[in-house]
Design a protein around this motif. Structure first.
Motif, PDB file in Angstrom:
ATOM      1  N   ALA A   1      68.671  54.051   6.688  1.00 49.41           N
ATOM      2  CA  ALA A   1      69.431  52.819   6.958  1.00 49.41           C
ATOM      3  C   ALA A   1      70.078  52.272   5.687  1.00 49.41           C
ATOM      4  O   ALA A   1      69.582  52.493   4.583  1.00 49.41           O
ATOM      5  CB  ALA A   1      68.493  51.763   7.534  1.00 49.41           C
ATOM      6  N   PHE A   2      71.187  51.566   5.846  1.00 48.84           N
ATOM      7  CA  PHE A   2      71.782  50.828   4.722  1.00 48.84           C
ATOM      8  C   PHE A   2      70.881  49.626   4.471  1.00 48.84           C
ATOM      9  O   PHE A   2      70.692  48.789   5.358  1.00 48.84           O
ATOM     10  CB  PHE A   2      73.198  50.366   5.063  1.00 48.84           C
ATOM     11  N   ARG A   3      70.327  49.552   3.267  1.00 48.31           N
ATOM     12  CA  ARG A   3      69.412  48.452   2.937  1.00 48.31           C
ATOM     13  C   ARG A   3      70.143  47.397   2.129  1.00 48.31           C
ATOM     14  O   ARG A   3      71.084  47.696   1.388  1.00 48.31           O
ATOM     15  CB  ARG A   3      68.241  48.976   2.105  1.00 48.31           C
ATOM     16  N   LEU A   4      69.657  46.161   2.248  1.00 46.61           N
ATOM     17  CA  LEU A   4      70.260  45.062   1.493  1.00 46.61           C
ATOM     18  C   LEU A   4      69.259  44.484   0.514  1.00 46.61           C
ATOM     19  O   LEU A   4      68.048  44.505   0.767  1.00 46.61           O
ATOM     20  CB  LEU A   4      70.738  43.980   2.457  1.00 46.61           C
ATOM     21  N   THR A   5      69.779  43.967  -0.598  1.00 44.45           N
ATOM     22  CA  THR A   5      68.932  43.282  -1.577  1.00 44.45           C
ATOM     23  C   THR A   5      69.483  41.874  -1.792  1.00 44.45           C
ATOM     24  O   THR A   5      70.639  41.602  -1.477  1.00 44.45           O
ATOM     25  CB  THR A   5      68.924  43.999  -2.946  1.00 44.45           C
ATOM     26  N   GLY A   6      68.642  41.023  -2.359  1.00 45.67           N
ATOM     27  CA  GLY A   6      69.071  39.664  -2.729  1.00 45.67           C
ATOM     28  C   GLY A   6      69.564  38.849  -1.557  1.00 45.67           C
ATOM     29  O   GLY A   6      70.516  38.079  -1.678  1.00 45.67           O
ATOM     30  N   MET A   7      68.899  39.010  -0.399  1.00 50.39           N
ATOM     31  CA  MET A   7      69.350  38.298   0.809  1.00 50.39           C
ATOM     32  C   MET A   7      69.159  36.783   0.663  1.00 50.39           C
ATOM     33  O   MET A   7      68.137  36.314   0.182  1.00 50.39           O
ATOM     34  CB  MET A   7      68.533  38.754   2.014  1.00 50.39           C
ATOM     35  N   THR A   8      70.163  36.049   1.118  1.00 49.17           N
ATOM     36  CA  THR A   8      70.045  34.591   1.190  1.00 49.17           C
ATOM     37  C   THR A   8      70.521  34.152   2.575  1.00 49.17           C
ATOM     38  O   THR A   8      71.266  34.874   3.230  1.00 49.17           O
ATOM     39  CB  THR A   8      70.933  33.886   0.136  1.00 49.17           C
ATOM     40  N   ALA A   9      70.075  32.981   2.997  1.00 54.33           N
ATOM     41  CA  ALA A   9      70.544  32.411   4.263  1.00 54.33           C
ATOM     42  C   ALA A   9      70.739  30.919   4.078  1.00 54.33           C
ATOM     43  O   ALA A   9      69.930  30.268   3.410  1.00 54.33           O
ATOM     44  CB  ALA A   9      69.529  32.678   5.371  1.00 54.33           C
ATOM     45  N   ARG A  10      71.828  30.409   4.601  1.00 54.70           N
ATOM     46  CA  ARG A  10      72.037  28.950   4.533  1.00 54.70           C
ATOM     47  C   ARG A  10      72.800  28.500   5.771  1.00 54.70           C
ATOM     48  O   ARG A  10      73.626  29.254   6.307  1.00 54.70           O
ATOM     49  CB  ARG A  10      72.773  28.549   3.250  1.00 54.70           C
ATOM     50  N   PRO A  11      72.523  27.283   6.220  1.00 51.98           N
ATOM     51  CA  PRO A  11      73.260  26.781   7.375  1.00 51.98           C
ATOM     52  C   PRO A  11      74.697  26.441   7.014  1.00 51.98           C
ATOM     53  O   PRO A  11      74.960  25.940   5.920  1.00 51.98           O
ATOM     54  CB  PRO A  11      72.503  25.503   7.766  1.00 51.98           C
ATOM     55  N   VAL A  12      75.628  26.739   7.912  1.00 51.83           N
ATOM     56  CA  VAL A  12      77.025  26.301   7.786  1.00 51.83           C
ATOM     57  C   VAL A  12      77.356  25.678   9.135  1.00 51.83           C
ATOM     58  O   VAL A  12      77.546  26.391  10.118  1.00 51.83           O
ATOM     59  CB  VAL A  12      77.968  27.482   7.475  1.00 51.83           C
TER      60      VAL A  12
ATOM     61  N   GLU B   1      83.850  49.809  14.321  1.00 52.44           N
ATOM     62  CA  GLU B   1      84.165  51.203  13.989  1.00 52.44           C
ATOM     63  C   GLU B   1      84.618  51.302  12.527  1.00 52.44           C
ATOM     64  O   GLU B   1      84.176  52.187  11.795  1.00 52.44           O
ATOM     65  CB  GLU B   1      85.255  51.705  14.939  1.00 52.44           C
ATOM     66  N   LEU B   2      85.476  50.383  12.116  1.00 55.84           N
ATOM     67  CA  LEU B   2      85.946  50.425  10.729  1.00 55.84           C
ATOM     68  C   LEU B   2      84.812  50.042   9.774  1.00 55.84           C
ATOM     69  O   LEU B   2      84.674  50.622   8.695  1.00 55.84           O
ATOM     70  CB  LEU B   2      87.157  49.506  10.537  1.00 55.84           C
ATOM     71  N   ASN B   3      83.988  49.079  10.168  1.00 52.45           N
ATOM     72  CA  ASN B   3      82.839  48.715   9.325  1.00 52.45           C
ATOM     73  C   ASN B   3      81.966  49.941   9.073  1.00 52.45           C
ATOM     74  O   ASN B   3      81.530  50.189   7.940  1.00 52.45           O
ATOM     75  CB  ASN B   3      81.993  47.631   9.998  1.00 52.45           C
ATOM     76  N   ALA B   4      81.710  50.718  10.142  1.00 50.03           N
ATOM     77  CA  ALA B   4      80.888  51.925  10.001  1.00 50.03           C
ATOM     78  C   ALA B   4      81.556  52.910   9.042  1.00 50.03           C
ATOM     79  O   ALA B   4      80.895  53.511   8.186  1.00 50.03           O
ATOM     80  CB  ALA B   4      80.672  52.569  11.369  1.00 50.03           C
ATOM     81  N   GLY B   5      82.887  53.045   9.162  1.00 53.28           N
ATOM     82  CA  GLY B   5      83.619  53.966   8.286  1.00 53.28           C
ATOM     83  C   GLY B   5      83.473  53.578   6.820  1.00 53.28           C
ATOM     84  O   GLY B   5      83.213  54.421   5.960  1.00 53.28           O
ATOM     85  N   PHE B   6      83.637  52.292   6.518  1.00 49.26           N
ATOM     86  CA  PHE B   6      83.488  51.822   5.129  1.00 49.26           C
ATOM     87  C   PHE B   6      82.061  52.038   4.633  1.00 49.26           C
ATOM     88  O   PHE B   6      81.836  52.448   3.495  1.00 49.26           O
ATOM     89  CB  PHE B   6      83.869  50.335   5.024  1.00 49.26           C
ATOM     90  N   LEU B   7      81.073  51.732   5.476  1.00 47.85           N
ATOM     91  CA  LEU B   7      79.673  51.905   5.054  1.00 47.85           C
ATOM     92  C   LEU B   7      79.381  53.371   4.772  1.00 47.85           C
ATOM     93  O   LEU B   7      78.813  53.716   3.729  1.00 47.85           O
ATOM     94  CB  LEU B   7      78.733  51.365   6.138  1.00 47.85           C
ATOM     95  N   GLU B   8      79.786  54.248   5.698  1.00 49.28           N
ATOM     96  CA  GLU B   8      79.496  55.673   5.524  1.00 49.28           C
ATOM     97  C   GLU B   8      80.201  56.228   4.287  1.00 49.28           C
ATOM     98  O   GLU B   8      79.700  57.150   3.654  1.00 49.28           O
ATOM     99  CB  GLU B   8      79.907  56.473   6.776  1.00 49.28           C
ATOM    100  N   ALA B   9      81.353  55.658   3.927  1.00 41.40           N
ATOM    101  CA  ALA B   9      82.070  56.125   2.735  1.00 41.40           C
ATOM    102  C   ALA B   9      81.477  55.524   1.453  1.00 41.40           C
ATOM    103  O   ALA B   9      81.968  55.799   0.354  1.00 41.40           O
ATOM    104  CB  ALA B   9      83.551  55.771   2.859  1.00 41.40           C
TER     105      ALA B   9
END
Ligand SMILES: NC(=O)c1ccc[n+]([C@@H]2O[C@H](COP(=O)([O-])OP(=O)(O)OC[C@H]3O[C@@H](n4cnc5c(N)ncnc54)[C@H](OP(=O)(O)O)[C@@H]3O)[C@@H](O)[C@H]2O)c1
Length: 367
Positions: A335-346, A293-301
């Motif tokens: 939708a909220f779009r992302l750029t510069g996506m990376t993925a790595r194993p942890v 819920e808070l994540n959505a609030g920050f994104l929408e703001a």
């Protein structure tokens, strides 16, 4: 300059509200002095490097990841020290965005007859200090939204168990992310469900203590909550609205928390007002740890800059099991779009990271 950037990186998480800065003194093709800014109040990188170089700095080139300062801050200005050292040339990666400097440092050096160039590895230097640049130019912290979820996108199970979705290595990495933040923020729903401490737990113990912030319009935080007894009491902030019960507010203050009474928006804490207040408290980097819920609030703001999602190799299922972003949701086009996506194993998990695309950026393939 790459070496200077690597030196700056050594103090990651320790210099706030100051930027990370590295410096290298080079003469006849060899390094004669190096340094970095270790923490707020400690000498600036260029001074450390010039002290290390001593008389060898005369006629040398200084590589500096951020423009030198001309104003008195916690420490004296650096430009006079550069002039006294007898340097021949100064190479700066990026101008200081602080309006009290912004070009004045470089101008003072060239007026004094030094050869000055600006812009070497500028993008890398900006990236090194994204929280600092955001804080100085927008008067708000750089916000990273962190989530731990199952491969099928659940942040807790149907019966609200969330400990632990990810493995020990990913949790260690999450504490490293906390160590880079000046404030760790959660919603009251997460406090009631998980009772987190929100402390940095690293070995050896971390030297700084980020603020622990609960967004809690009605002051529902239980006085027995672990976040109130973990770490130094004054570092826990509870953000409430005017309509919070006065007795509950007093009880939280008696437990040592600082209660911030902020304007309301739709009956809840106005998140733009919250981040402005945190910026006033020198919070340059904010780690948002949910829940949905808070994540959505920050994104929408429009307040989220970066997303870090740990994905665990498990499927939890359950149509009511919570997901990382609640709120009303968005259509595909919005939708909220992302750029510069990376993925790595942890460890056994994956860490997927990316930046929230702003309107003016070109998001490949989705025009
Ligand atoms: N796996 C993970 O990474 C992770 C991380 C965190 C949480 N979780 C899980 O997430 C669940 C809790 O999430 P949740 O969505 O129920 O709660 P939440 O997001 O932690 O908190 C939501 C509450 O925050 C308060 N709030 C105040 N101002 C707000 C604003 N402007 N916008 C949005 N919220 C605001 C609201 O209560 P008031 O109106 O009373 O203020 C709201 O109900 C738990 O099951 C927990 O285990 C998982």
């Amino acid at each position: 300059m790459m070496q200077a950037l690597a030196l700056a990186e050594r103090a990651r998480g320790l210099t706030s509200p100051n930027p990370l800065v590295g410096a290298l003194v080079v003469k006849d093709g060899g390094v004669v002095g190096e340094g970095y800014h270790a923490r707020a109040g400690a000498p600036h990188a260029e001074r450390v490097a010039l002290t290390a170089a001593g008389p060898k700095a005369r006629g040398a080139t200084l590589y500096l990841t951020l423009e030198p300062c001309v104003h008195q801050g916690r420490t004296p200005p650096c430009v006079p020290a550069l002039l006294d050292a007898g340097l021949r040339r100064v190479v700066v990666a990026v101008l200081d965005p602080n309006p009290r400097v912004n070009g004045a440092g470089a101008a003072a050096l060239s007026q004094a007859g030094l050869e000055v160039s600006v812009g070497c590895l500028e993008a890398e230097a900006r990236r090194l200090n994204r929280p600092f640049f955001t804080w100085v130019t927008e008067r708000r912290p750089f916000v990273t939204l962190k989530v731990a979820m199952s491969l099928d996108g659940k942040i807790s199970s149907w019966n609200r168990a969330s400990r632990w979705i990810t493995g020990v290595e990913a949790r260690g990495e999450a504490h490293r992310l906390r160590s880079e933040a000046d404030a760790i923020v959660v919603g009251i729903g997460t406090v009631l469900a998980d009772d987190p401490e929100l402390t940095v737990r690293l070995d050896p113990p971390w030297q700084r203590e980020p603020y622990r912030v609960i967004v809690d319009s009605q002051a529902r935080t239980p006085t027995s909550a672990r976040v109130l007894s973990a770490g130094s009491p004054g570092r826990t902030l509870v953000a409430v609205t005017e309509s919070a019960d006065a007795q509950r507010v007093t009880a939280l203050e008696q437990r040592g928390a600082q209660v911030l009474t902020l304007p309301a928006r739709d009956g809840r804490v106005d998140l733009t007002a919250l981040v402005a207040e945190l910026a006033r408290r020198e919070v340059t980097a904010l780690l948002l740890e949910g829940g949905g819920e808070l994540n959505a609030g920050f994104l929408e703001a429009g307040l989220v800059d970066r997303v870090a999602v740990f994905v665990a190799p498990m499927l939890l299922g359950g149509q009511d099991a919570p997901t990382p972003v609640r709120g009303p949701g968005r259509g595909l086009k919005e939708a909220f779009r992302l750029t510069g996506m990376t993925a790595r194993p942890v460890g056994e998990d994956l860490l997927i990271e990316g930046d929230i695309a702003r309107g003016d950026e070109d998001v490949h393939g989705h025009c």
